[in-house]
Write a protein that holds these residues in place. Structure first.
Motif, PDB file in Angstrom:
ATOM      1  N   LYS A 122      77.549 106.080  14.476  1.00 15.21           N
ATOM      2  CA  LYS A 122      77.609 107.113  13.348  1.00 15.21           C
ATOM      3  C   LYS A 122      76.210 107.646  13.110  1.00 15.21           C
ATOM      4  CE  LYS A 122      81.951 107.299  12.024  1.00 15.21           C
ATOM      5  NZ  LYS A 122      82.797 108.512  12.303  1.00 15.21           N
TER       6      LYS A 122
ATOM      7  N   LYS B  43      78.577 118.270  11.445  1.00 14.14           N
ATOM      8  CA  LYS B  43      78.201 117.528  12.809  1.00 14.14           C
ATOM      9  C   LYS B  43      79.708 116.676  12.628  1.00 14.14           C
ATOM     10  CE  LYS B  43      73.608 117.099  13.935  1.00 14.14           C
ATOM     11  NZ  LYS B  43      72.560 116.375  14.388  1.00 14.14           N
ATOM     12  N   GLY B  44      80.602 116.544  11.791  1.00 10.11           N
ATOM     13  CA  GLY B  44      81.759 115.842  11.745  1.00 10.11           C
ATOM     14  C   GLY B  44      82.705 116.389  12.603  1.00 10.11           C
ATOM     15  N   GLY B  45      82.759 117.587  13.106  1.00  6.99           N
ATOM     16  CA  GLY B  45      83.816 118.294  13.719  1.00  6.99           C
ATOM     17  C   GLY B  45      84.589 119.338  13.186  1.00  6.99           C
ATOM     18  N   VAL B  46      85.701 119.639  13.530  1.00  9.66           N
ATOM     19  CA  VAL B  46      86.704 120.748  12.889  1.00  9.66           C
ATOM     20  C   VAL B  46      86.906 120.159  11.369  1.00  9.66           C
ATOM     21  CG1 VAL B  46      88.833 121.766  13.267  1.00  9.66           C
ATOM     22  CG2 VAL B  46      87.576 121.074  15.239  1.00  9.66           C
ATOM     23  N   SER B  47      87.365 119.230  10.933  1.00  9.19           N
ATOM     24  CA  SER B  47      87.470 118.876   9.717  1.00  9.19           C
ATOM     25  C   SER B  47      86.374 119.297   8.748  1.00  9.19           C
ATOM     26  CB  SER B  47      88.013 117.486   9.567  1.00  9.19           C
ATOM     27  OG  SER B  47      86.917 116.517   9.838  1.00  9.19           O
ATOM     28  N   ASP B  48      85.189 119.083   9.072  1.00 10.93           N
ATOM     29  CA  ASP B  48      84.158 119.334   8.446  1.00 10.93           C
ATOM     30  C   ASP B  48      84.030 120.782   8.267  1.00 10.93           C
ATOM     31  OD1 ASP B  48      83.331 116.787   7.793  1.00 10.93           O
ATOM     32  OD2 ASP B  48      81.404 116.569   8.842  1.00 10.93           O
TER      33      ASP B  48
ATOM     34  N   ILE C 171      73.026 121.458  15.592  1.00  9.80           N
ATOM     35  CA  ILE C 171      74.281 121.782  14.361  1.00  9.80           C
ATOM     36  C   ILE C 171      73.712 121.141  13.018  1.00  9.80           C
ATOM     37  CG2 ILE C 171      76.677 121.106  13.958  1.00  9.80           C
ATOM     38  CD1 ILE C 171      76.782 120.702  17.085  1.00  9.80           C
TER      39      ILE C 171
ATOM     40  N   HIS D  35      74.934 109.502  16.220  1.00 13.43           N
ATOM     41  CA  HIS D  35      75.537 110.777  16.342  1.00 13.43           C
ATOM     42  C   HIS D  35      74.906 111.964  15.280  1.00 13.43           C
ATOM     43  CE1 HIS D  35      78.815 113.764  16.595  1.00 13.43           C
ATOM     44  NE2 HIS D  35      78.871 113.794  15.419  1.00 13.43           N
ATOM     45  N   TYR D  36      74.820 111.327  14.023  1.00 15.34           N
ATOM     46  CA  TYR D  36      74.272 112.340  12.922  1.00 15.34           C
ATOM     47  C   TYR D  36      72.704 112.705  13.217  1.00 15.34           C
ATOM     48  CZ  TYR D  36      78.845 112.685  10.669  1.00 15.34           C
ATOM     49  OH  TYR D  36      79.995 112.884  10.437  1.00 15.34           O
TER      50      TYR D  36
END
Length: 83
Positions: free
Chosen positions: A31, A46-51, A41, A34-35
């Motif tokens: 993680k 950066k967490g995707g669609v939910s973020d 971004i 990734h972050y």
């Protein structure tokens, strides 16, 4: 009554001491990588669609709430005349 409490203590002690711990993989380094990656971004997306959905929902609620507060202030500043 005391016998029930003693039995409960025995069961709780036995389950806590003999239960096998689940082996959970440590995902923190993945993680972090990734972050911390510099890909242009923003961190809050950066967490995707939910973020993205959570961010947009929060911004919409903030704007609507601010507009409602301003509307209520205007209504309070200019009360209706009683005839």
């Amino acid at each position: 009554m005391y016998r029930h409490i003693q039995a409960l203590q025995h069961v709780s002690r036995r389950t806590l001491s003999s239960s096998a711990r689940r082996q959970v993989e440590n995902k923190v380094p993945q993680k972090q990588k990734h972050y911390q990656e510099d890909n242009g971004i923003p961190i809050h997306l950066k967490g995707g669609v939910s973020d993205a959905i959570l961010y947009r929902t929060t911004m919409a609620l903030t704007i609507l709430g601010s507009a409602y507060v301003i509307y209520e202030l205007v209504c309070a500043a200019f009360p209706k005349k009683k005839e």
